[in-house]
Design a protein around this motif. Structure first.
Motif, short mmCIF file in Angstrom:
data_model
loop_
_atom_site.label_atom_id
_atom_site.label_comp_id
_atom_site.label_asym_id
_atom_site.label_seq_id
_atom_site.Cartn_x
_atom_site.Cartn_y
_atom_site.Cartn_z
N LEU A 18 -62.65 -55.32 -39.83
CA LEU A 18 -63.10 -56.04 -38.64
C LEU A 18 -64.21 -55.28 -37.92
CD1 LEU A 18 -62.45 -58.68 -37.24
CD2 LEU A 18 -60.73 -57.50 -35.87
N ASP A 19 -64.09 -53.96 -37.87
CA ASP A 19 -65.11 -53.16 -37.20
C ASP A 19 -66.42 -53.17 -37.99
OD1 ASP A 19 -65.87 -51.62 -35.00
OD2 ASP A 19 -65.58 -49.76 -36.10
N LEU A 20 -66.34 -53.18 -39.30
CA LEU A 20 -67.56 -53.27 -40.11
C LEU A 20 -68.26 -54.61 -39.90
CD1 LEU A 20 -66.37 -51.63 -43.47
CD2 LEU A 20 -68.15 -50.76 -41.93
N ILE A 21 -67.48 -55.67 -39.80
CA ILE A 21 -68.07 -56.99 -39.55
C ILE A 21 -68.73 -57.01 -38.17
CG2 ILE A 21 -67.59 -59.46 -39.26
CD1 ILE A 21 -65.28 -59.09 -41.27
N ARG A 22 -68.05 -56.42 -37.19
CA ARG A 22 -68.62 -56.36 -35.84
C ARG A 22 -69.95 -55.60 -35.84
NH1 ARG A 22 -69.79 -52.68 -32.66
NH2 ARG A 22 -68.81 -51.13 -33.98
N ALA A 23 -69.97 -54.45 -36.49
CA ALA A 23 -71.17 -53.62 -36.46
C ALA A 23 -72.33 -54.27 -37.21
CB ALA A 23 -70.86 -52.25 -37.07
N ALA A 24 -72.03 -54.98 -38.30
CA ALA A 24 -73.09 -55.57 -39.12
C ALA A 24 -73.57 -56.91 -38.58
CB ALA A 24 -72.59 -55.74 -40.55
N ARG A 25 -72.79 -57.54 -37.70
CA ARG A 25 -73.06 -58.89 -37.19
C ARG A 25 -72.77 -59.93 -38.27
NH1 ARG A 25 -72.57 -57.22 -32.18
NH2 ARG A 25 -74.29 -55.93 -31.45
N THR A 26 -73.46 -59.87 -39.43
CA THR A 26 -73.11 -60.70 -40.58
C THR A 26 -73.09 -59.81 -41.81
OG1 THR A 26 -75.42 -61.32 -40.99
CG2 THR A 26 -74.12 -62.83 -39.62
N ILE A 27 -72.12 -60.04 -42.69
CA ILE A 27 -71.96 -59.19 -43.86
C ILE A 27 -71.16 -59.94 -44.92
CG2 ILE A 27 -69.82 -58.14 -43.01
CD1 ILE A 27 -70.81 -55.46 -44.15
N SER A 28 -71.41 -59.65 -46.17
CA SER A 28 -70.67 -60.29 -47.27
C SER A 28 -69.47 -59.45 -47.67
CB SER A 28 -71.59 -60.47 -48.48
OG SER A 28 -71.90 -59.21 -49.06
#
Length: 433
Positions: A18-28
């Motif tokens: 979840l934190d990686l998605i937050r930091a990237a804004r959009t991510i696969s």
């Protein structure tokens, strides 16, 4: 009931994703696996859980690298909200932010300095409820309230350990009492620490950065963030740069130390210095008996910007002292960035930024190893309130928001000093760190 190792691992994985998605804004999903080091099946399971809970949604297709274009993921900002409350001596700011950290509503009003806590907290709760109603935010989606204020404080018990603004506030259970009135979890934290972590969450700070925050409202505070985590110390009363001694023979401070920075460079000190400067108080219409130091300080700062030599001298002197403090925390923690946050930087922030940068460039121990940048907060005067809301959101991103049947509901403070939870004793706290 103790948490099982399997469930604990699942929560950790969920929080990382979840934190990686937050930091990237959009991510696969592929990028998540590469960034986290987790296996594709583990990523798929975590993403499926997050989508089932409505926290993550698909956001179209990314660019193809030769095969099928990847599906992109992003946070669902409307899935959760949190409230941040900055409780200052002379002012109060309340914000509501969504899961992405975006501010969706704000209000401010005169502080509660003249009220006893028994009167101030119901008054504060009325404003919180009014803002939630005005923003049409479903309370079932509100994770809780981050109440941020000056220290020292007992963060876990939710107590202020200072007789400010009056003796009635000392040892008063501000967080438990506010939670009881509002009927939702409340966590107490230091305003400077909150302002510091808010910068990380909003995405303006490199996640790999070790950075500090100088927070100036009525007083001066500090915070340090390492790899996205606030440095806490043994009692969460760390980096109190306002009470670094800059004169061992100086006057005794109410904190117990002598020659504290705050008594030389803080807004109240600058106002006192202005009152002692012949003619300046009359020019700026300063009130010798006033207690609203934020407003009085703003007048001095505005005059400094407008070219008043006496006012400029006082602001520059304050900035040089703060530069000394910045050098100290930079050398102690080997920082690469210092953020200036809080309402007292609102008017004369450019003067402070310039002079603090000069001191850091000239005097920092590791200056030949790496540069240290001094920058203004993206949240400005609201940095602490936004940071308070972010600290609540972090509970979602670091361990995940579990369901009641999993025995991991956030602690709800029900009365002064007491909590209710189904967590193991080691995990008894209102918001996980």
């Amino acid at each position: 009931m103790p948490t099982s190792p399997v469930w604990g691992s699942r929560l950790k994985t969920r929080g990382v994703v979840l934190d990686l998605i937050r930091a990237a804004r959009t991510i696969s999903r592929v990028e998540l696996a590469a960034s986290s080091g987790l296996t594709p099946p583990t990523i798929s399971e975590a993403v499926r859980d997050l989508m089932t809970d409505g926290l993550v949604v698909e956001a179209g297709r990314g660019a193809s690298t030769g095969g099928k274009p990847p599906t992109l993921l992003q946070l669902n900002p409307n899935a959760r909200y949190s409230v941040g409350v900055q409780l200052e001596r002379n002012a109060c700011v309340i914000v509501i932010v969504d899961l992405a950290g975006r501010q969706v509503a704000r209000t401010s009003f005169r502080g509660t300095a003249q009220m006893p806590p028994q009167q101030a907290l119901p008054f504060l709760a009325t404003h919180v409820n009014g803002l939630l109603d005005a923003a049409a935010v479903d309370r079932d989606r509100v994770l809780g309230v981050g109440l941020v204020s000056y220290g020292p404080q007992d963060r876990h018990a939710g107590l202020l350990l200072t007789p400010q603004p009056t003796d009635e506030w000392f040892d008063y259970p501000v967080a438990p009492r506010l939670a009881e009135i509002l009927g939702m979890p409340v966590v107490l934290d230091n305003d400077a620490a909150a302002a510091a972590i808010g910068e990380y969450w909003i995405g303006t700070v490199d996640p790999r950065s070790t950075y500090g925050c100088i927070y100036m409202a009525t007083g001066i505070g500090g915070g340090v963030v390492v790899a996205g985590e606030v440095y806490r110390g043994s009692s969460s009363n760390s980096v109190e740069i306002g009470h670094i001694s800059i004169d061992v023979h100086g006057d005794e401070c109410p904190c117990g130390n002598r020659g504290c920075l705050e008594n030389y460079a803080g807004p109240a000190a600058v106002v006192r210095q202005a009152l002692d400067t012949p003619g300046l108080a009359d020019q700026l219409v300063l009130d010798p008996a006033g207690t609203d130091f934020l407003s009085e300080f703003a007048r001095i700062a505005a005059a400094a910007n407008a070219g008043n030599a006496d006012a400029r001298h006082l602001i520059e002197q304050s900035a040089r002292y703060l530069g000394c403090a910045a050098v100290t925390i930079t050398s102690l923690f080997d920082l690469d960035l210092i953020v200036l946050a809080g309402p007292s930087f609102a008017v004369a922030g450019s003067i402070y930024q310039t002079l603090i940068q000069q001191e850091v460039d000239r005097r920092t121990f590791a200056r030949r190893a790496h540069p240290v940048r001094v920058v203004p907060s993206v949240s400005g005067s609201d940095a602490a309130a936004v940071g308070g809301a972010v600290l609540v959101l972090q509970s979602e991103l670091t361990v995940g928001h579990a369901h009641a049947e999993d025995g991991m509901l956030p602690v709800r403070i029900t009365s002064a000093g007491s909590t209710s939870s189904t967590r193991s004793p080691r995990d008894q706290r209102s918001i996980p760190e």
